[in-house]
Scaffold this motif. Structure first.
Motif, PDB file in Angstrom:
ATOM      1  N   ILE A   1       0.860  -1.185   0.000  1.00 26.27           N
ATOM      2  CA  ILE A   1       0.000   0.000   0.000  1.00 26.27           C
ATOM      3  C   ILE A   1       0.894   1.231   0.000  1.00 26.27           C
ATOM      4  N   VAL A   2       0.618   2.133  -0.941  1.00 19.31           N
ATOM      5  CA  VAL A   2       1.311   3.415  -1.001  1.00 19.31           C
ATOM      6  C   VAL A   2       0.416   4.442  -0.317  1.00 19.31           C
ATOM      7  N   VAL A   3       0.940   5.040   0.740  1.00 16.39           N
ATOM      8  CA  VAL A   3       0.195   6.037   1.509  1.00 16.39           C
ATOM      9  C   VAL A   3       0.704   7.416   1.089  1.00 16.39           C
ATOM     10  N   GLY A   4      -0.104   8.149   0.395  1.00 21.15           N
ATOM     11  CA  GLY A   4       0.294   9.487  -0.031  1.00 21.15           C
ATOM     12  C   GLY A   4       1.032   9.480  -1.345  1.00 21.15           C
ATOM     13  N   ASN A   5       0.813  10.509  -2.136  1.00 17.74           N
ATOM     14  CA  ASN A   5       1.469  10.675  -3.423  1.00 17.74           C
ATOM     15  C   ASN A   5       1.869  12.137  -3.554  1.00 17.74           C
ATOM     16  N   GLU A   6       3.161  12.378  -3.529  1.00 19.82           N
ATOM     17  CA  GLU A   6       3.710  13.724  -3.644  1.00 19.82           C
ATOM     18  C   GLU A   6       3.087  14.669  -2.619  1.00 19.82           C
ATOM     19  N   THR A   7       3.078  14.235  -1.372  1.00 21.78           N
ATOM     20  CA  THR A   7       2.507  15.048  -0.292  1.00 21.78           C
ATOM     21  C   THR A   7       3.547  15.876   0.439  1.00 21.78           C
ATOM     22  N   GLN A   8       4.829  15.657   0.151  1.00 15.09           N
ATOM     23  CA  GLN A   8       5.883  16.333   0.896  1.00 15.09           C
ATOM     24  C   GLN A   8       6.654  17.362   0.096  1.00 15.09           C
ATOM     25  N   VAL A   9       6.476  17.411  -1.216  1.00 17.77           N
ATOM     26  CA  VAL A   9       7.202  18.396  -2.018  1.00 17.77           C
ATOM     27  C   VAL A   9       6.537  19.763  -1.897  1.00 17.77           C
ATOM     28  N   SER A  10       7.340  20.795  -1.988  1.00 18.03           N
ATOM     29  CA  SER A  10       6.849  22.155  -1.746  1.00 18.03           C
ATOM     30  C   SER A  10       5.783  22.597  -2.740  1.00 18.03           C
ATOM     31  N   TRP A  11       5.817  22.089  -3.957  1.00 18.42           N
ATOM     32  CA  TRP A  11       4.890  22.534  -4.986  1.00 18.42           C
ATOM     33  C   TRP A  11       3.567  21.770  -4.990  1.00 18.42           C
ATOM     34  N   SER A  12       3.436  20.779  -4.138  1.00 16.91           N
ATOM     35  CA  SER A  12       2.238  19.942  -4.141  1.00 16.91           C
ATOM     36  C   SER A  12       0.996  20.715  -3.708  1.00 16.91           C
ATOM     37  N   ALA A  13      -0.090  20.478  -4.407  1.00 20.78           N
ATOM     38  CA  ALA A  13      -1.369  21.102  -4.050  1.00 20.78           C
ATOM     39  C   ALA A  13      -2.076  20.332  -2.936  1.00 20.78           C
ATOM     40  N   HIS A  14      -1.543  19.174  -2.579  1.00 23.54           N
ATOM     41  CA  HIS A  14      -2.177  18.359  -1.530  1.00 23.54           C
ATOM     42  C   HIS A  14      -1.139  17.928  -0.487  1.00 23.54           C
ATOM     43  N   ARG A  15      -0.440  18.906   0.040  1.00 23.37           N
ATOM     44  CA  ARG A  15       0.570  18.638   1.079  1.00 23.37           C
ATOM     45  C   ARG A  15      -0.098  18.099   2.335  1.00 23.37           C
ATOM     46  N   VAL A  16       0.623  17.243   3.018  1.00 24.32           N
ATOM     47  CA  VAL A  16       0.164  16.662   4.272  1.00 24.32           C
ATOM     48  C   VAL A  16       1.265  16.899   5.303  1.00 24.32           C
ATOM     49  N   PRO A  17       0.925  17.407   6.479  1.00 35.55           N
ATOM     50  CA  PRO A  17       1.960  17.573   7.500  1.00 35.55           C
ATOM     51  C   PRO A  17       2.630  16.224   7.794  1.00 35.55           C
ATOM     52  N   LEU A  18       3.945  16.250   7.956  1.00 37.78           N
ATOM     53  CA  LEU A  18       4.704  15.010   8.156  1.00 37.78           C
ATOM     54  C   LEU A  18       4.166  14.175   9.315  1.00 37.78           C
ATOM     55  N   PRO A  19       3.836  14.754  10.469  1.00 35.47           N
ATOM     56  CA  PRO A  19       3.291  13.923  11.554  1.00 35.47           C
ATOM     57  C   PRO A  19       1.990  13.200  11.159  1.00 35.47           C
ATOM     58  N   GLU A  20       1.185  13.849  10.349  1.00 36.84           N
ATOM     59  CA  GLU A  20      -0.059  13.216   9.883  1.00 36.84           C
ATOM     60  C   GLU A  20       0.246  12.068   8.921  1.00 36.84           C
ATOM     61  N   LEU A  21       1.217  12.258   8.041  1.00 38.45           N
ATOM     62  CA  LEU A  21       1.607  11.198   7.116  1.00 38.45           C
ATOM     63  C   LEU A  21       2.176  10.000   7.877  1.00 38.45           C
ATOM     64  N   ILE A  22       3.019  10.259   8.849  1.00 38.10           N
ATOM     65  CA  ILE A  22       3.578   9.172   9.664  1.00 38.10           C
ATOM     66  C   ILE A  22       2.464   8.432  10.392  1.00 38.10           C
ATOM     67  N   ALA A  23       1.503   9.152  10.929  1.00 42.73           N
ATOM     68  CA  ALA A  23       0.373   8.509  11.614  1.00 42.73           C
ATOM     69  C   ALA A  23      -0.416   7.626  10.646  1.00 42.73           C
ATOM     70  N   SER A  24      -0.592   8.089   9.422  1.00 45.25           N
ATOM     71  CA  SER A  24      -1.309   7.288   8.424  1.00 45.25           C
ATOM     72  C   SER A  24      -0.527   6.033   8.054  1.00 45.25           C
ATOM     73  N   VAL A  25       0.772   6.168   7.875  1.00 44.64           N
ATOM     74  CA  VAL A  25       1.616   5.005   7.579  1.00 44.64           C
ATOM     75  C   VAL A  25       1.524   3.991   8.718  1.00 44.64           C
ATOM     76  N   ARG A  26       1.594   4.461   9.935  1.00 47.90           N
ATOM     77  CA  ARG A  26       1.505   3.565  11.093  1.00 47.90           C
ATOM     78  C   ARG A  26       0.145   2.885  11.172  1.00 47.90           C
ATOM     79  N   ALA A  27      -0.911   3.602  10.856  1.00 49.88           N
ATOM     80  CA  ALA A  27      -2.253   3.021  10.880  1.00 49.88           C
ATOM     81  C   ALA A  27      -2.384   1.900   9.855  1.00 49.88           C
ATOM     82  N   VAL A  28      -1.855   2.124   8.660  1.00 53.43           N
ATOM     83  CA  VAL A  28      -1.899   1.092   7.619  1.00 53.43           C
ATOM     84  C   VAL A  28      -1.051  -0.102   8.038  1.00 53.43           C
TER      85      VAL A  28
END
Length: 78
Positions: free
Chosen positions: A17-44
């Motif tokens: 499972i890939v959690v997030g797609n280009e959520t960390q690059v500065s130009w992304s229109a759908h950025r996700v805060p890193l702590p939220e992304l880590i929480a999602s990875v841990r949940a999966v």
């Protein structure tokens, strides 16, 4: 995320499972805060037995602030 977890539990042919797609690059229109992304990875990871990854542009991996995400992953997809 819930749909991906459900699919992984119901289908033996789900290889990861890939959690997030280009959520960390500065130009992304759908950025996700890193702590939220880590929480999602841990949940999966907690809910499934398949490998967990994120997909991000190479530029994101050059930023030192992304380092806390690396040990949470089984793979990095770019």
């Amino acid at each position: 995320i819930d749909a991906a977890i459900t699919l992984a539990k119901r289908n033996s042919n789900v290889n990861g499972i890939v959690v997030g797609n280009e959520t960390q690059v500065s130009w992304s229109a759908h950025r996700v805060p890193l702590p939220e992304l880590i929480a999602s990875v841990r949940a999966v990871r907690h809910a499934t037995t398949v490998p967990v990854a994120v997909a991000d542009d190479y530029a994101a991996w050059l930023a030192p602030e992304i380092a806390p995400l690396i040990p949470e992953l089984d793979a990095i997809v770019r």
